[in-house]
Write an enzyme that holds these catalytic residues in place. Structure first.
Site, PDB file in Angstrom:
ATOM      1  N   CYS A 142     -32.562  -5.771   7.220  1.00 33.88           N
ATOM      2  CA  CYS A 142     -33.986  -5.653   6.967  1.00 33.88           C
ATOM      3  C   CYS A 142     -34.404  -6.441   5.715  1.00 33.88           C
ATOM      4  CB  CYS A 142     -34.400  -4.182   6.883  1.00 33.88           C
ATOM      5  SG  CYS A 142     -36.191  -3.955   7.159  1.00 33.88           S
ATOM      6  N   LYS A 163     -48.238  -2.744   9.317  1.00 31.28           N
ATOM      7  CA  LYS A 163     -46.804  -2.462   9.296  1.00 31.28           C
ATOM      8  C   LYS A 163     -46.201  -2.521  10.698  1.00 31.28           C
ATOM      9  CE  LYS A 163     -43.524   1.043   7.629  1.00 31.28           C
ATOM     10  NZ  LYS A 163     -43.388   2.368   6.971  1.00 31.28           N
ATOM     11  N   SER A 192     -39.145  -1.052  10.537  1.00 31.80           N
ATOM     12  CA  SER A 192     -40.069  -0.376   9.630  1.00 31.80           C
ATOM     13  C   SER A 192     -40.282  -1.295   8.431  1.00 31.80           C
ATOM     14  CB  SER A 192     -39.487   0.981   9.191  1.00 31.80           C
ATOM     15  OG  SER A 192     -40.346   1.611   8.270  1.00 31.80           O
ATOM     16  N   HIS A 235     -33.507  -2.088  11.715  1.00 29.80           N
ATOM     17  CA  HIS A 235     -32.642  -1.007  11.216  1.00 29.80           C
ATOM     18  C   HIS A 235     -31.858  -0.376  12.368  1.00 29.80           C
ATOM     19  CE1 HIS A 235     -33.774  -0.664   6.997  1.00 29.80           C
ATOM     20  NE2 HIS A 235     -35.035  -0.855   7.343  1.00 29.80           N
ATOM     21  N   GLU A 237     -29.115   0.927  12.334  1.00 26.20           N
ATOM     22  CA  GLU A 237     -28.340   2.078  11.855  1.00 26.20           C
ATOM     23  C   GLU A 237     -29.156   3.366  11.795  1.00 26.20           C
ATOM     24  OE1 GLU A 237     -30.530   0.725   8.282  1.00 26.20           O
ATOM     25  OE2 GLU A 237     -29.529  -0.273   9.968  1.00 26.20           O
ATOM     26  N   ARG A 249     -43.748  11.438   5.915  1.00 23.20           N
ATOM     27  CA  ARG A 249     -43.853  11.170   4.469  1.00 23.20           C
ATOM     28  C   ARG A 249     -45.137  10.420   4.154  1.00 23.20           C
ATOM     29  NH1 ARG A 249     -40.162   6.481   3.008  1.00 23.20           N
ATOM     30  NH2 ARG A 249     -41.954   5.474   4.015  1.00 23.20           N
TER      31      ARG A 249
END
Length: 305
Positions: A142, A163, A192, A235, A237, A249
């Site tokens: 990333c 985003k 992300s 990502h 993972e 969040r």
């Protein structure tokens, strides 16, 4: 693991044409086994979450992998306890004379800042230069991939209007490259990020090979130096709830955030997120360890004196 066959087995050539990993008797008998030494430069704020995700990804191989957690000295972590860092991490300066079979540079929540304004940028540049001579193969994840492309090739990132957030469909390119061996034609992976590296900029760099891309979010996987440098723009993972936790969040902070794409059933955050990328993520890391680390690294790692 590779299929071991007799040297002159007739179907060996067919298997190789089909991109099946075949090891003949001569090569198999000449191989010694030792643990692989992999460093993890963890730049993510929630370091323990990232440790779990990366270790999970590295566990799907019969090879023994010794992981060394590395941190930068030029940045003070605010989300991970000092005791955890002191107990489990070593500063880069303490391992800079060591050699590693593999190395992973994670993402970081600094993507909207110019690289030169990141407080550990000079140290990260030193680390990325060090990987060229002290590591057999390095994976950049990333923001770590964006940083690597900028440092090694001068390809900068650009700000996105909104985003990139969710799980996106990608298509495999260069199918016979071992890193994507076993991948389906189309696969999913989480993203992300607020920035991107335009696909055309990456493809203009002849030293880079694009291995997977998306119509929606651009290049996902590229490599250089025949796998010595690997760039993963998303990502893989991430676990099932990582995007959910990020979404909740940001909502709690009152930030403008859309529901992660292709993630919740019926786009309903009350429902359990779908896990649609795990098998390809495991395959990616297994291929990396097997073909670009284990098969390429020297048996004896001689550290600098």
């Amino acid at each position: 693991m590779p299929i071991r066959v007799q040297n002159d087995l007739p179907v060996k050539e067919i298997l190789e044409r089909e991109n099946i990993f075949v090891m003949d008797e001569t090569r198999a008998m000449s191989q010694d086994i030792r643990p692989l030494k992999v460093g993890l430069l963890n730049l993510m704020p929630l370091k323990e979450d990232t440790e779990l995700q990366i270790l999970r990804s590295l566990s799907n191989t019969p090879l023994q992998v010794d992981v060394v957690f590395v941190n930068v000295s030029s940045h003070e972590s605010k989300n991970t306890s000092t005791s955890h860092l002191n107990k489990f991490y070593v500063p880069f300066q303490e391992i800079r004379k060591q050699r590693f079979d593999g190395f992973i540079i994670t993402g970081a929540p600094v993507e909207q800042m110019p690289f030169e304004e990141v407080d550990y940028w000079e140290e990260l540049k030193e680390i990325m230069e060090w990987t060229k001579t002290h590591v057999t193969s390095t994976v950049h994840l990333c923001w770590g991939a964006q940083a690597g492309l900028y440092y090694h090739f001068g390809i900068n990132k650009v700000q996105l209007e909104k985003k990139v957030f969710g799980v996106f469909e990608h298509r495999v390119q260069n199918r016979k490259t071992p890193l994507v061996r076993g991948f389906d034609d189309v696969f999913f992976a989480p993203h992300s990020r607020h920035t991107t590296v335009p696909t055309e900029w990456i493809k203009q760099e002849k030293r880079l090979t694009v291995l997977a891309e998306s119509d929606e979010v651009g290049v996902f996987l590229a490599m250089a130096e025949e796998g010595k440098q690997i760039y993963v723009m998303g990502h893989p993972e991430y676990d099932r709830v990582t995007l959910h936790n990020e979404y909740m969040r940001d909502k709690k902070k009152g930030l403008e955030i859309e529901i992660p794409k292709n993630y919740y059933p019926e786009d309903n955050p009350e429902k359990k997120p779908l896990l649609t990328w795990r098998s390809h993520a495991n395959n990616l890391y297994t291929n990396w360890i097997n073909y670009y680390v284990y098969q390429a690294t020297p048996y004896i790692l001689e550290d600098d004196e």
